[in-house]
Design a protein around this motif. Structure first.
Motif, PDB file in Angstrom:
ATOM      1  N   SER A 147      19.654   8.665  -1.861  1.00 24.52           N
ATOM      2  CA  SER A 147      18.410   8.495  -1.108  1.00 24.52           C
ATOM      3  C   SER A 147      17.826   9.809  -0.575  1.00 24.52           C
ATOM      4  O   SER A 147      16.734   9.804  -0.003  1.00 24.52           O
ATOM      5  CB  SER A 147      18.623   7.523   0.050  1.00 24.52           C
ATOM      6  N   HIS A 148      18.513  10.928  -0.783  1.00 30.44           N
ATOM      7  CA  HIS A 148      18.040  12.216  -0.271  1.00 30.44           C
ATOM      8  C   HIS A 148      17.033  12.830  -1.234  1.00 30.44           C
ATOM      9  O   HIS A 148      17.257  12.883  -2.438  1.00 30.44           O
ATOM     10  CB  HIS A 148      19.230  13.162  -0.071  1.00 30.44           C
ATOM     11  N   TRP A 149      15.933  13.331  -0.714  1.00 29.16           N
ATOM     12  CA  TRP A 149      14.840  13.848  -1.541  1.00 29.16           C
ATOM     13  C   TRP A 149      15.279  14.984  -2.457  1.00 29.16           C
ATOM     14  O   TRP A 149      14.772  15.122  -3.573  1.00 29.16           O
ATOM     15  CB  TRP A 149      13.661  14.292  -0.663  1.00 29.16           C
ATOM     16  N   TYR A 150      16.190  15.811  -2.044  1.00 34.73           N
ATOM     17  CA  TYR A 150      16.628  16.955  -2.841  1.00 34.73           C
ATOM     18  C   TYR A 150      17.865  16.620  -3.667  1.00 34.73           C
ATOM     19  O   TYR A 150      17.922  16.880  -4.865  1.00 34.73           O
ATOM     20  CB  TYR A 150      16.917  18.147  -1.921  1.00 34.73           C
ATOM     21  N   LEU A 151      18.867  16.046  -3.032  1.00 37.93           N
ATOM     22  CA  LEU A 151      20.139  15.775  -3.700  1.00 37.93           C
ATOM     23  C   LEU A 151      19.995  14.753  -4.825  1.00 37.93           C
ATOM     24  O   LEU A 151      20.744  14.799  -5.801  1.00 37.93           O
ATOM     25  CB  LEU A 151      21.180  15.300  -2.693  1.00 37.93           C
ATOM     26  N   SER A 152      19.043  13.849  -4.706  1.00 35.61           N
ATOM     27  CA  SER A 152      18.870  12.806  -5.719  1.00 35.61           C
ATOM     28  C   SER A 152      18.308  13.338  -7.036  1.00 35.61           C
ATOM     29  O   SER A 152      18.293  12.625  -8.032  1.00 35.61           O
ATOM     30  CB  SER A 152      17.979  11.683  -5.191  1.00 35.61           C
ATOM     31  N   LYS A 153      17.879  14.597  -7.061  1.00 33.29           N
ATOM     32  CA  LYS A 153      17.389  15.190  -8.308  1.00 33.29           C
ATOM     33  C   LYS A 153      18.528  15.429  -9.296  1.00 33.29           C
ATOM     34  O   LYS A 153      18.316  15.409 -10.505  1.00 33.29           O
ATOM     35  CB  LYS A 153      16.658  16.507  -8.030  1.00 33.29           C
ATOM     36  N   LYS A 154      19.731  15.696  -8.787  1.00 34.88           N
ATOM     37  CA  LYS A 154      20.926  15.909  -9.614  1.00 34.88           C
ATOM     38  C   LYS A 154      22.106  15.198  -8.951  1.00 34.88           C
ATOM     39  O   LYS A 154      23.069  15.833  -8.515  1.00 34.88           O
ATOM     40  CB  LYS A 154      21.219  17.401  -9.760  1.00 34.88           C
ATOM     41  N   SER A 182      25.588   6.947  -1.385  1.00 38.16           N
ATOM     42  CA  SER A 182      24.321   6.307  -1.039  1.00 38.16           C
ATOM     43  C   SER A 182      23.362   7.305  -0.394  1.00 38.16           C
ATOM     44  O   SER A 182      22.158   7.313  -0.687  1.00 38.16           O
ATOM     45  CB  SER A 182      24.577   5.135  -0.097  1.00 38.16           C
ATOM     46  N   MET A 183      23.903   8.161   0.475  1.00 36.10           N
ATOM     47  CA  MET A 183      23.073   9.186   1.111  1.00 36.10           C
ATOM     48  C   MET A 183      22.542  10.175   0.072  1.00 36.10           C
ATOM     49  O   MET A 183      21.390  10.601   0.153  1.00 36.10           O
ATOM     50  CB  MET A 183      23.873   9.921   2.183  1.00 36.10           C
ATOM     51  N   ILE A 184      23.367  10.532  -0.884  1.00 33.27           N
ATOM     52  CA  ILE A 184      22.929  11.443  -1.953  1.00 33.27           C
ATOM     53  C   ILE A 184      21.806  10.801  -2.755  1.00 33.27           C
ATOM     54  O   ILE A 184      20.788  11.443  -3.040  1.00 33.27           O
ATOM     55  CB  ILE A 184      24.125  11.828  -2.852  1.00 33.27           C
TER      56      ILE A 184
END
Length: 72
Positions: free
Chosen positions: A40-47, A36-38
């Motif tokens: 919602s994270h601005w960078y990690l959610s890209k991949k 869930s944190m991944i």
């Protein structure tokens, strides 16, 4: 996870695995939480799939090194 991703994710997932190994948190709950944190994270959610696999790997490594809280 509040800053640039990969090294922080690896460390957080490893520590989380240590808490699973110590019996403080359920494995499924921990993976759900970090996924869930991944997401919602601005960078990690890209991949997200890449980072979720990294998290899973580090959680499994952390389980082998339980992390216990020390009482004072």
């Amino acid at each position: 996870i509040s800053d640039a991703g990969h090294p922080i994710l690896r460390a957080a997932a490893y520590l989380l695995g240590g808490y699973i190994g110590a019996g403080y948190i359920d494995h499924d709950a921990a993976e759900s939480m970090i996924n869930s944190m991944i997401d919602s994270h601005w960078y990690l959610s890209k991949k997200p799939q890449i980072y979720k696999q990294t998290a899973k790997t580090m959680i499994n490594k952390g389980i082998l090194q339980p992390t216990y809280f020390n009482s004072i």
